[in-house]
Motif scaffolding. Structure first.
Motif, mmCIF file in Angstrom:
data_model
loop_
_atom_site.group_PDB
_atom_site.id
_atom_site.type_symbol
_atom_site.label_atom_id
_atom_site.label_comp_id
_atom_site.label_asym_id
_atom_site.label_seq_id
_atom_site.Cartn_x
_atom_site.Cartn_y
_atom_site.Cartn_z
ATOM 1 N N ARG A 272 -13.822 6.295 6.823
ATOM 2 C CA ARG A 272 -14.187 7.544 6.143
ATOM 3 C C ARG A 272 -13.745 7.497 4.695
ATOM 4 O O ARG A 272 -12.828 6.754 4.342
ATOM 5 C CB ARG A 272 -13.520 8.742 6.833
ATOM 6 C CG ARG A 272 -14.225 9.141 8.112
ATOM 7 C CD ARG A 272 -13.544 10.307 8.774
ATOM 8 N NE ARG A 272 -14.262 10.720 9.979
ATOM 9 C CZ ARG A 272 -13.702 11.330 11.001
ATOM 10 N NH1 ARG A 272 -12.412 11.614 10.977
ATOM 11 N NH2 ARG A 272 -14.416 11.681 12.048
ATOM 12 N N CYS B 149 0.628 5.828 -0.548
ATOM 13 C CA CYS B 149 -0.325 6.954 -0.537
ATOM 14 C C CYS B 149 -1.182 6.905 -1.794
ATOM 15 O O CYS B 149 -2.387 7.143 -1.763
ATOM 16 C CB CYS B 149 0.412 8.293 -0.501
ATOM 17 S SG CYS B 149 1.704 8.426 0.744
ATOM 18 N N GLN C 71 -6.378 19.595 7.941
ATOM 19 C CA GLN C 71 -6.453 18.350 7.188
ATOM 20 C C GLN C 71 -7.304 17.313 7.927
ATOM 21 O O GLN C 71 -7.410 17.342 9.144
ATOM 22 C CB GLN C 71 -5.050 17.795 6.947
ATOM 23 C CG GLN C 71 -4.131 18.753 6.199
ATOM 24 C CD GLN C 71 -4.627 19.107 4.811
ATOM 25 O OE1 GLN C 71 -5.184 18.285 4.098
ATOM 26 N NE2 GLN C 71 -4.431 20.358 4.417
ATOM 27 N N VAL D 199 0.851 -1.196 0.000
ATOM 28 C CA VAL D 199 0.000 0.000 0.000
ATOM 29 C C VAL D 199 0.888 1.248 0.000
ATOM 30 O O VAL D 199 1.868 1.312 0.745
ATOM 31 C CB VAL D 199 -0.907 0.045 1.263
ATOM 32 C CG1 VAL D 199 -1.823 1.261 1.226
ATOM 33 C CG2 VAL D 199 -1.730 -1.234 1.422
ATOM 34 N N PRO E 219 -1.115 8.261 8.123
ATOM 35 C CA PRO E 219 -1.488 7.029 7.416
ATOM 36 C C PRO E 219 -0.438 5.922 7.469
ATOM 37 O O PRO E 219 -0.775 4.743 7.475
ATOM 38 C CB PRO E 219 -1.714 7.494 5.970
ATOM 39 C CG PRO E 219 -1.173 8.869 5.873
ATOM 40 C CD PRO E 219 -1.197 9.449 7.246
ATOM 41 N N VAL F 46 -6.085 14.552 -2.653
ATOM 42 C CA VAL F 46 -4.896 15.285 -2.218
ATOM 43 C C VAL F 46 -4.669 16.523 -3.092
ATOM 44 O O VAL F 46 -3.904 17.406 -2.714
ATOM 45 C CB VAL F 46 -3.613 14.419 -2.246
ATOM 46 C CG1 VAL F 46 -3.641 13.393 -1.121
ATOM 47 C CG2 VAL F 46 -3.440 13.729 -3.577
ATOM 48 N N SER G 147 -11.839 3.307 1.786
ATOM 49 C CA SER G 147 -10.639 2.749 1.170
ATOM 50 C C SER G 147 -10.258 1.423 1.797
ATOM 51 O O SER G 147 -10.550 1.174 2.959
ATOM 52 C CB SER G 147 -9.461 3.697 1.392
ATOM 53 O OG SER G 147 -9.776 4.985 0.973
ATOM 54 N N THR G 148 -9.555 0.597 1.013
ATOM 55 C CA THR G 148 -8.980 -0.611 1.597
ATOM 56 C C THR G 148 -7.495 -0.386 1.800
ATOM 57 O O THR G 148 -6.794 0.061 0.911
ATOM 58 C CB THR G 148 -9.175 -1.848 0.688
ATOM 59 O OG1 THR G 148 -8.847 -1.471 -0.645
ATOM 60 C CG2 THR G 148 -10.597 -2.355 0.732
ATOM 61 N N GLY G 149 -7.027 -0.728 2.990
ATOM 62 C CA GLY G 149 -5.622 -0.560 3.311
ATOM 63 C C GLY G 149 -4.987 -1.887 3.636
ATOM 64 O O GLY G 149 -5.241 -2.891 2.952
HETATM 65 C C1 HEM Z 1 -6.868 11.804 4.368
HETATM 66 C C2 HEM Z 1 -2.568 12.154 2.213
HETATM 67 C C3 HEM Z 1 -2.181 7.355 2.657
HETATM 68 C C4 HEM Z 1 -6.985 7.134 3.072
HETATM 69 C C5 HEM Z 1 -5.746 12.325 3.769
HETATM 70 C C6 HEM Z 1 -5.446 13.722 3.629
HETATM 71 C C7 HEM Z 1 -4.257 13.828 2.981
HETATM 72 C C8 HEM Z 1 -3.781 12.491 2.751
HETATM 73 C C9 HEM Z 1 -3.529 15.091 2.568
HETATM 74 C C10 HEM Z 1 -6.304 14.862 4.110
HETATM 75 C C11 HEM Z 1 -7.019 15.486 2.966
HETATM 76 C C12 HEM Z 1 -8.106 16.393 3.418
HETATM 77 O O1 HEM Z 1 -8.390 16.461 4.626
HETATM 78 O O2 HEM Z 1 -8.716 17.037 2.569
HETATM 79 C C13 HEM Z 1 -2.021 10.883 2.320
HETATM 80 C C14 HEM Z 1 -0.615 10.559 2.195
HETATM 81 C C15 HEM Z 1 -0.502 9.215 2.372
HETATM 82 C C16 HEM Z 1 -1.851 8.697 2.545
HETATM 83 C C17 HEM Z 1 0.494 11.558 1.929
HETATM 84 C C18 HEM Z 1 0.748 8.382 2.447
HETATM 85 C C19 HEM Z 1 1.708 8.707 3.363
HETATM 86 C C20 HEM Z 1 -3.464 6.869 2.667
HETATM 87 C C21 HEM Z 1 -3.837 5.483 2.509
HETATM 88 C C22 HEM Z 1 -5.210 5.421 2.615
HETATM 89 C C23 HEM Z 1 -5.670 6.770 2.861
HETATM 90 C C24 HEM Z 1 -2.872 4.343 2.227
HETATM 91 C C25 HEM Z 1 -6.132 4.228 2.497
HETATM 92 C C26 HEM Z 1 -5.797 3.006 3.018
HETATM 93 C C27 HEM Z 1 -7.338 8.351 3.605
HETATM 94 C C28 HEM Z 1 -8.602 8.606 4.260
HETATM 95 C C29 HEM Z 1 -8.546 9.946 4.684
HETATM 96 C C30 HEM Z 1 -7.272 10.487 4.226
HETATM 97 C C31 HEM Z 1 -9.742 7.619 4.475
HETATM 98 C C32 HEM Z 1 -9.616 10.672 5.488
HETATM 99 C C33 HEM Z 1 -9.448 10.246 6.931
HETATM 100 C C34 HEM Z 1 -10.105 11.161 7.916
HETATM 101 O O3 HEM Z 1 -10.417 12.292 7.589
HETATM 102 O O4 HEM Z 1 -10.287 10.743 9.072
HETATM 103 N N1 HEM Z 1 -4.724 11.603 3.226
HETATM 104 N N2 HEM Z 1 -2.728 9.741 2.539
HETATM 105 N N3 HEM Z 1 -4.596 7.621 2.853
HETATM 106 N N4 HEM Z 1 -6.564 9.491 3.598
HETATM 107 FE FE1 HEM Z 1 -4.680 9.608 3.032
#
Ligand code: HEM
Ligand code: HEM
Length: 340
Positions: free
Chosen positions: A99, A72, A113, A70, A129, A104, A89-91
């Motif tokens: 959620r 980003c 964020q 997995v 994450p 991004v 999403s599936t992780g």
């Molecule tokens: C939220 C980046 C990995 C699922 C976010 C946000 C960013 C981001 C910038 C906030 C966006 C916003 O609030 O508008 C990243 C980066 C990752 C990464 C840089 C790697 C280091 C992942 C992975 C998954 C994922 C692998 C799925 C398995 C989500 C979810 C949210 C989220 C579900 C919303 C969670 C919440 O608000 O509680 N991510 N992400 N992300 N991302 Fe990622």
């Protein structure tokens, strides 16, 4: 009640014969918005090409996850407008999160964020994450740093991105590199040309939709460069049913119940499904629900369609060459193998 009663000045796009050929938008109202900058700068994390290139590699690298499957990009696919198109999403080990994954793209324009605003900026966000057990599931920041240090190409890349630092491979610097990369993920659209003064950048139908958007007062919450980004109540007038209570679940403060971070509307036509729970598949329904829950209004299908026509104009250009998966540095002899 900041909602203005909808008073369509022009006929809807559905009746083109009577529609005014020149929809006039009160440009003073456009001050709610901002054109996209070339990138979202933060003096605490100055952007350099070296940092961005490193951040780009890390963004695509599955070796930052426990099973090395997995990255980003798995949940924020840069070729799919920064989302995965699924309600949840599936992780790690195909576990489902709770959620919807937000885009991004242009997220640097959000004031906070995550859906509940629990991270102050992209650098802080990026640390989450990788260690989240249902996302990338690494056991600790130390293990992430160990893994990165075992990859010789990364050690060199960190040295270049953080010159003069004695021990540049740190979890903080990893997050800074990813943050710098994301700060460049902007998608200018015709709407930015319109904001800059080019009245012809939007079609008459799009301007009609924009006028309805403004008449409703959507810009009280969907504003700024990201056309979103602050914390607001979901279900301001009519409660929105959800097990997820937003920021309340984080702070346990009554005032935070159902407070969510307003998502960007840039590229929204491409980032279905909608809302924090991914419960709505089509944009027209999302628009109608917003009018209902935020303003207590039932808007017609035609009005909702017209607003969607405007929202389509927020679909921007993806920086194609720059977001292609880069060549990743080869593992070293000590690089851990996937954890079964
Ligand atoms: C939220 C980046 C990995 C699922 C976010 C946000 C960013 C981001 C910038 C906030 C966006 C916003 O609030 O508008 C990243 C980066 C990752 C990464 C840089 C790697 C280091 C992942 C992975 C998954 C994922 C692998 C799925 C398995 C989500 C979810 C949210 C989220 C579900 C919303 C969670 C919440 O608000 O509680 N991510 N992400 N992300 N991302 Fe990622
Ligand atoms: C979400 C449009 C008014 C706050 C959304 C979404 C759309 C939208 C399409 C879903 C975006 C996504 O999931 O990616 C509109 C339109 C409006 C309007 C067309 C005017 C009719 C407002 C107002 C507020 C607001 C006035 C604040 C009082 C929010 C919030 C969310 C959201 C908090 C996230 C909901 C969640 O947590 O699931 N809006 N909006 N919106 N909007 Fe609006």
């Amino acid at each position: 009640a900041f909602a203005q009663a909808a008073k369509p000045v022009v006929a809807s796009a559905a009746t083109p014969t009577t529609a005014a050929q020149n929809v006039v938008i009160d440009r003073a109202l456009l001050n709610a918005f901002k054109a996209l900058p070339a990138r979202f700068e933060d003096p605490k994390n100055p952007i350099t090409p070296e940092k961005v290139e490193l951040g780009r590699m890390l963004y695509f690298d599955t070796r930052l996850s426990k099973n090395q499957d997995v990255s980003c990009n798995s949940c924020h696919d840069l070729n799919k407008f920064g989302v995965d198109g699924k309600p949840f999403s599936t992780g790690h080990k195909k576990q489902l999160g709770g959620r919807n994954s937000p885009t991004v793209y242009n997220s640097g324009g959000h004031l906070l964020q995550f859906w509940d605003g629990r991270a102050a900026n992209l650098e802080e966000q990026a640390k989450g994450p990788i260690l989240n057990p249902v996302e990338m599931a690494m056991p600790s920041a130390e293990r992430v740093v160990e893994t990165v240090k075992s990859i010789p190409g990364y050690v060199t890349a960190f040295q270049k991105a953080f010159p003069g630092e004695a021990d540049p491979v740190t979890y903080d610097n990893l997050a800074k590199a990813i943050g710098a990369f994301e700060r460049q993920l902007v998608t200018p659209s015709r709407f930015d040309k319109f904001l800059a003064g080019d009245d012809k950048a939007l079609s008459e139908a799009e301007k009609t939709g924009l006028k309805k958007f403004l008449d409703q007062g959507c810009q009280t919450c969907h504003n700024g460069a990201a056309i979103g980004g602050s914390l607001q109540k979901l279900g301001l007038v009519v409660p929105f049913q959800s097990k997820d209570q937003g920021r309340f679940d984080l702070t346990k403060k009554e005032a935070d119940r159902m407070i969510f971070r307003v998502p960007t509307l840039r590229n929204v036509a491409k980032t279905a499904p909608y809302f924090h729970d991914g419960s709505v598949k089509d944009l027209q329904t999302a628009v109608k629900l917003m009018a209902q829950h935020q303003f207590g209004k039932q808007i017609s299908d035609d009005d909702a369609k017209s607003i969607v026509t405007f929202l389509d104009s927020l679909t921007g250009e993806l920086p194609k060459s720059y977001i292609a998966k880069p060549k990743l540095p080869a593992s070293g002899p000590k690089t851990p193998k996937p954890d079964p």
